[in-house]
Design a protein around this motif. Sequence first.
Motif, PDB file in Angstrom:
ATOM      1  N   MET A 154       0.754  -1.052   0.289  1.00 45.67           N
ATOM      2  CA  MET A 154       0.497   0.103   0.342  1.00 45.67           C
ATOM      3  C   MET A 154       0.966   1.225   0.149  1.00 45.67           C
ATOM      4  O   MET A 154       0.190   2.138  -0.517  1.00 45.67           O
ATOM      5  N   ASP A 170       0.531   4.410  -2.595  1.00 48.23           N
ATOM      6  CA  ASP A 170      -0.510   4.261  -3.450  1.00 48.23           C
ATOM      7  C   ASP A 170      -1.154   5.113  -3.661  1.00 48.23           C
ATOM      8  O   ASP A 170      -2.403   5.671  -4.950  1.00 48.23           O
ATOM      9  N   GLY A 171      -1.041   6.460  -3.085  1.00 48.16           N
ATOM     10  CA  GLY A 171      -1.290   7.795  -3.767  1.00 48.16           C
ATOM     11  C   GLY A 171      -1.293   8.427  -4.788  1.00 48.16           C
ATOM     12  O   GLY A 171      -1.752   9.518  -4.993  1.00 48.16           O
ATOM     13  N   ARG A 209      -3.452  11.138  -5.411  1.00 51.73           N
ATOM     14  CA  ARG A 209      -4.962  10.070  -5.843  1.00 51.73           C
ATOM     15  C   ARG A 209      -6.042  10.111  -4.380  1.00 51.73           C
ATOM     16  O   ARG A 209      -7.026   9.667  -4.659  1.00 51.73           O
ATOM     17  N   HIS A 210      -5.945   9.894  -3.029  1.00 50.12           N
ATOM     18  CA  HIS A 210      -6.263  10.181  -2.079  1.00 50.12           C
ATOM     19  C   HIS A 210      -5.978  11.493  -1.438  1.00 50.12           C
ATOM     20  O   HIS A 210      -6.668  11.830  -0.193  1.00 50.12           O
ATOM     21  N   ASP A 259      -1.447   8.212   0.816  1.00 48.57           N
ATOM     22  CA  ASP A 259      -1.578   6.623   0.999  1.00 48.57           C
ATOM     23  C   ASP A 259      -2.814   6.245   0.975  1.00 48.57           C
ATOM     24  O   ASP A 259      -3.208   7.112   2.283  1.00 48.57           O
ATOM     25  N   SER A 260      -3.980   5.495   0.330  1.00 55.44           N
ATOM     26  CA  SER A 260      -4.885   5.191   1.245  1.00 55.44           C
ATOM     27  C   SER A 260      -4.986   4.766   2.219  1.00 55.44           C
ATOM     28  O   SER A 260      -6.083   4.861   3.247  1.00 55.44           O
ATOM     29  N   HIS A 261      -3.764   4.081   3.510  1.00 56.13           N
ATOM     30  CA  HIS A 261      -3.843   3.890   5.042  1.00 56.13           C
ATOM     31  C   HIS A 261      -4.279   5.704   5.844  1.00 56.13           C
ATOM     32  O   HIS A 261      -3.398   4.646   7.404  1.00 56.13           O
ATOM     33  N   TRP A 318     -10.951  15.832  -4.502  1.00 59.91           N
ATOM     34  CA  TRP A 318      -9.964  16.091  -4.031  1.00 59.91           C
ATOM     35  C   TRP A 318      -9.823  16.971  -2.701  1.00 59.91           C
ATOM     36  O   TRP A 318     -10.153  18.084  -3.486  1.00 59.91           O
TER      37      TRP A 318
END
Length: 170
Positions: free
Chosen positions: A1, A4-5, A20-21, A62-64, A105
């Motif tokens: 992960m 992943d952003g 992206r996040h 990042d997504s987390h 966003w």
Amino acid sequence: MRGDGDGWVIAESGSHHWGRHGAAGLLLRAPQPGGGAAVLLQHRAPWSHQGGTWGLPGGALDSHETPEQAAVREAHEEAGLPAEAVHVRHTLVTAEVAAVGGGSWSYTTVIADAAALLDTVANRESAELRWVAEAAVTELRLHPAFAASWPRLRELIAAMPLRATQPPAD
């Protein structure tokens, strides 16, 4: 992960926004010798988006991650700041746009204090890192989004006394 952003989000207006996040930046304050506060600013590398302007160390979530976690991580990556020397005080969403395909966003500014003007180590995303007196920030060529949010941020931090010491470790 991890990572992943990374990627661009296209707003309905056609503008491009990194993360992206969403994204977050760290507005780190520290006491100056002789009084007053300084903030750590990053002179963005010429090749980067809005290169050659001054802004906050920061980047994609990042997504987390929470905005606070992302801002502190990015400040470590871009300025070499140790997370344990940064005391998060407040967060503020300073930009938000509707994204193509739905959703949105946002950019979150994370306000934090350090006990002293910390040493920094620039990575390739920084042409320079500099502690700047709060009153002198607008003398620099600022990243447009940071320039737009600075008056609101300055008002907020003016009402937030600088904590000169770090809280005790848990």
